[in-house]
Design a protein around this motif. Structure first.
Motif, PDB file in Angstrom:
ATOM      1  N   VAL A 197       0.809  -1.220   0.000  1.00  0.00           N
ATOM      2  CA  VAL A 197       0.000   0.000   0.000  1.00  0.00           C
ATOM      3  C   VAL A 197       0.842   1.270   0.000  1.00  0.00           C
ATOM      4  O   VAL A 197       0.306   2.372  -0.077  1.00  0.00           O
ATOM      5  N   GLY A 198       2.176   1.134   0.086  1.00  0.00           N
ATOM      6  CA  GLY A 198       3.009   2.322   0.152  1.00  0.00           C
ATOM      7  C   GLY A 198       3.016   2.931   1.538  1.00  0.00           C
ATOM      8  O   GLY A 198       2.435   2.380   2.490  1.00  0.00           O
ATOM      9  N   PRO A 199       3.670   4.072   1.695  1.00  0.00           N
ATOM     10  CA  PRO A 199       3.832   4.665   3.032  1.00  0.00           C
ATOM     11  C   PRO A 199       2.508   5.101   3.646  1.00  0.00           C
ATOM     12  O   PRO A 199       1.601   5.552   2.949  1.00  0.00           O
ATOM     13  N   LEU A 200       2.428   4.942   4.966  1.00  0.00           N
ATOM     14  CA  LEU A 200       1.262   5.364   5.735  1.00  0.00           C
ATOM     15  C   LEU A 200       1.652   6.648   6.455  1.00  0.00           C
ATOM     16  O   LEU A 200       2.381   6.627   7.445  1.00  0.00           O
ATOM     17  N   LEU A 201       1.173   7.763   5.945  1.00  0.00           N
ATOM     18  CA  LEU A 201       1.596   9.077   6.432  1.00  0.00           C
ATOM     19  C   LEU A 201       0.546   9.671   7.352  1.00  0.00           C
ATOM     20  O   LEU A 201      -0.626   9.338   7.281  1.00  0.00           O
ATOM     21  N   GLY A 202       1.003  10.580   8.209  1.00  0.00           N
ATOM     22  CA  GLY A 202       0.090  11.259   9.123  1.00  0.00           C
ATOM     23  C   GLY A 202       0.136  10.647  10.500  1.00  0.00           C
ATOM     24  O   GLY A 202       0.847   9.691  10.777  1.00  0.00           O
ATOM     25  N   GLY A 203      -0.650  11.247  11.393  1.00  0.00           N
ATOM     26  CA  GLY A 203      -0.748  10.719  12.744  1.00  0.00           C
ATOM     27  C   GLY A 203       0.433  11.042  13.630  1.00  0.00           C
ATOM     28  O   GLY A 203       0.616  10.412  14.669  1.00  0.00           O
ATOM     29  N   ARG A 204       1.253  12.002  13.243  1.00  0.00           N
ATOM     30  CA  ARG A 204       2.420  12.332  14.053  1.00  0.00           C
ATOM     31  C   ARG A 204       2.079  13.309  15.164  1.00  0.00           C
ATOM     32  O   ARG A 204       1.227  14.195  15.007  1.00  0.00           O
ATOM     33  N   THR A 205       2.747  13.154  16.287  1.00  0.00           N
ATOM     34  CA  THR A 205       2.612  14.105  17.384  1.00  0.00           C
ATOM     35  C   THR A 205       3.335  15.386  17.008  1.00  0.00           C
ATOM     36  O   THR A 205       4.482  15.344  16.549  1.00  0.00           O
ATOM     37  N   PRO A 206       2.710  16.560  17.168  1.00  0.00           N
ATOM     38  CA  PRO A 206       3.379  17.821  16.805  1.00  0.00           C
ATOM     39  C   PRO A 206       4.718  17.978  17.524  1.00  0.00           C
ATOM     40  O   PRO A 206       4.857  17.650  18.704  1.00  0.00           O
ATOM     41  N   THR A 207       5.711  18.458  16.789  1.00  0.00           N
ATOM     42  CA  THR A 207       7.059  18.655  17.323  1.00  0.00           C
ATOM     43  C   THR A 207       7.463  20.105  17.122  1.00  0.00           C
ATOM     44  O   THR A 207       7.353  20.635  16.004  1.00  0.00           O
ATOM     45  N   ASP A 208       7.929  20.753  18.180  1.00  0.00           N
ATOM     46  CA  ASP A 208       8.407  22.127  18.052  1.00  0.00           C
ATOM     47  C   ASP A 208       9.627  22.165  17.141  1.00  0.00           C
ATOM     48  O   ASP A 208      10.502  21.280  17.195  1.00  0.00           O
ATOM     49  N   PHE A 209       9.694  23.214  16.315  1.00  0.00           N
ATOM     50  CA  PHE A 209      10.833  23.363  15.416  1.00  0.00           C
ATOM     51  C   PHE A 209      11.071  24.847  15.167  1.00  0.00           C
ATOM     52  O   PHE A 209      10.116  25.605  14.949  1.00  0.00           O
ATOM     53  N   PRO A 210      12.331  25.294  15.181  1.00  0.00           N
ATOM     54  CA  PRO A 210      12.635  26.713  14.951  1.00  0.00           C
ATOM     55  C   PRO A 210      12.624  27.066  13.465  1.00  0.00           C
ATOM     56  O   PRO A 210      13.675  27.252  12.830  1.00  0.00           O
ATOM     57  N   TRP A 211      11.427  27.178  12.907  1.00  0.00           N
ATOM     58  CA  TRP A 211      11.309  27.417  11.475  1.00  0.00           C
ATOM     59  C   TRP A 211      12.025  28.695  11.043  1.00  0.00           C
ATOM     60  O   TRP A 211      12.525  28.782   9.911  1.00  0.00           O
ATOM     61  N   GLU A 212      12.086  29.657  11.948  1.00  0.00           N
ATOM     62  CA  GLU A 212      12.715  30.936  11.596  1.00  0.00           C
ATOM     63  C   GLU A 212      14.210  30.808  11.355  1.00  0.00           C
ATOM     64  O   GLU A 212      14.831  31.684  10.751  1.00  0.00           O
ATOM     65  N   ARG A 213      14.803  29.698  11.808  1.00  0.00           N
ATOM     66  CA  ARG A 213      16.253  29.514  11.627  1.00  0.00           C
ATOM     67  C   ARG A 213      16.616  28.891  10.284  1.00  0.00           C
ATOM     68  O   ARG A 213      17.790  28.809   9.930  1.00  0.00           O
ATOM     69  N   LEU A 214      15.626  28.470   9.513  1.00  0.00           N
ATOM     70  CA  LEU A 214      15.923  27.943   8.181  1.00  0.00           C
ATOM     71  C   LEU A 214      16.394  29.071   7.271  1.00  0.00           C
ATOM     72  O   LEU A 214      15.789  30.138   7.215  1.00  0.00           O
ATOM     73  N   ASP A 215      17.477  28.819   6.574  1.00  0.00           N
ATOM     74  CA  ASP A 215      18.116  29.819   5.719  1.00  0.00           C
ATOM     75  C   ASP A 215      17.641  29.624   4.282  1.00  0.00           C
ATOM     76  O   ASP A 215      18.042  28.675   3.606  1.00  0.00           O
TER      77      ASP A 215
END
Length: 390
Positions: A197-215
């Motif tokens: 069936v291929g990858p089963l995506l979704g259902g992840r617990t939200p994770t904090d990430f410093p998006w502002e640090r992406l260049d």
């Protein structure tokens, strides 16, 4: 459609690469109007399931670390984890089957207690295969290893006090085997009862990430070597860091590694990284990983090429197929120098053919239908088997 809501009991080991796709399937199952319950240890499962999730607790215990690679890694996986985990959880699974009375038990290939308990109770069980380890069987040519593993599996069957004449390989349900791969990653088309069936995506617990640090002025490489590789990956991480330093003017690394810590070249290093969200946002230009099925499939369905440094189990098997398809480059985990790692990363980032091949493999994976297809296969199997038993 089934005539009534169905109950599915999931037996999955407490390992990220197994839990995440199973959780996506369980949520899809519940969204279709059915019920799901789990057997597992509270500290690992409860944060993922939330306070309302139905969980039959097993208690907790430590298991031996796995060997580095090859045949030794397979033996240590079964001797140090799968067999003791199965024996440790069997009573909890039997209790869950007796008390909750599921219509079907979904059994991870590395949590065979589910198959043993279901067979004893006469409950239909389906196999869940979130890796290529048992389906692809990369070491199938090692006859002594195959005989040894057959003895291990028969020993599990006997220790569960099941009749020898009824023996079934608990890794493979005779009714349904759900795989999160596809023929390109598994070595060819598979007949029923296999469903790729291929990858089963979704259902992840939200994770904090410093998006502002992406260049935004640099290309970004996600580096993740898996939750079970920390004990062998330190030297590799050092060589990768040196390679990334040399690519610093053009490349920003995002590293998922235990403890986080300083990152090379103005990058980001965290204990946990929201891999799917990074990919979905188009925030990653390449992925450097160990070749685990989940990470590979997640990158491919988002059209992101890979640099693969396989360590053990099915990782070399999967890496070989990705490289052969042109969707990535394979390097030697133990022997590649920082210069070789730098050149391989540059190749993956610079050659459009790798991204084009990743996009093609991703489309092939999505053709399997993902969560919706997996739920449909499980519904039809559970409903059909239960009709035949009535």
């Amino acid at each position: 459609m089934p005539s009534r809501p169905l109950r599915c009991l999931l037996t999955v080991p407490p390992l990220t690469g197994h839990l995440h796709p199973a959780l996506a399937l369980a949520r899809g199952w519940e969204a279709a109007g059915h019920e799901a319950a789990w057997v597992g240890n509270e500290p690992v499962f409860r944060p993922l399931l939330g306070p309302e999730g139905r969980l039959f607790p097993t208690g907790s215990r430590l298991f031996r670390e796995q060997a580095g690679g090859g045949e030794a890694a397979v033996r240590s996986l079964w001797e140090g984890f799968v067999v003791p985990y199965s024996r440790f959880t069997l009573k909890a699974v039997e209790r869950a089957v007796a008390e909750w009375r599921p219509d079907v038990v979904l059994v991870d290939q590395h949590s065979p207690a589910g198959a043993l308990a279901a067979h004893r109770a006469g409950v239909p069980w389906a196999t869940f295969a979130p890796s290529a380890m048992e389906i692809g069987r990369p070491l199938r040519g090692e006859r002594e290893l195959e005989r040894w593993l057959d003895g291990v599996l028969r020993g599990l069957w006997a220790s569960a006090r099941l009749p020898e004449q009824e023996y079934l390989d608990p890794r493979f349900s005779p009714g349904l085997v759900l795989s999160t791969g596809n023929p390109a990653l598994l070595g060819g088309e598979l007949p029923p009862p296999y469903a790729t069936v291929g990858p089963l995506l979704g259902g992840r617990t939200p994770t904090d990430f410093p998006w502002e640090r992406l260049d935004g002025s640099r290309r970004r490489v996600l580096v993740t070597m898996g939750t079970l590789s920390a004990e062998v990956a330190d030297g590799f991480h050092e060589r990768v860091a040196q390679a990334l330093e040399e690519l610093a003017p053009d490349v920003q690394p995002v590293l998922a590694r235990a403890g986080g810590g300083p990152a090379p070249a103005g990058g980001i290093a965290l204990d946990r990284v929201p891999v799917l969200e990074l990919l979905a946002r188009g925030a990653v230009d390449a992925v450097l990983c160990h070749g685990g099925m989940n990470t590979v499939c997640e990158a491919l369905v988002h059209g992101v090429p890979l640099m693969l440094a396989p360590i053990r189990h099915d990782q070399p098997y999967v890496a070989e197929r990705v490289a052969a398809a042109g969707a990535g480059v394979r390097v030697d985990f133990a022997g590649a120098t920082s210069g070789q790692l730098r050149d391989a990363l540059r190749t993956v980032l610079d050659r459009p053919s790798h991204r084009a091949a990743a996009l093609m493999m991703g489309r092939q994976l999505l053709h399997g239908g993902g969560v919706q297809a997996a739920v449909g296969h499980l519904e039809r199997f559970a409903d059909g088997r239960n009709r035949s038993l009535r």
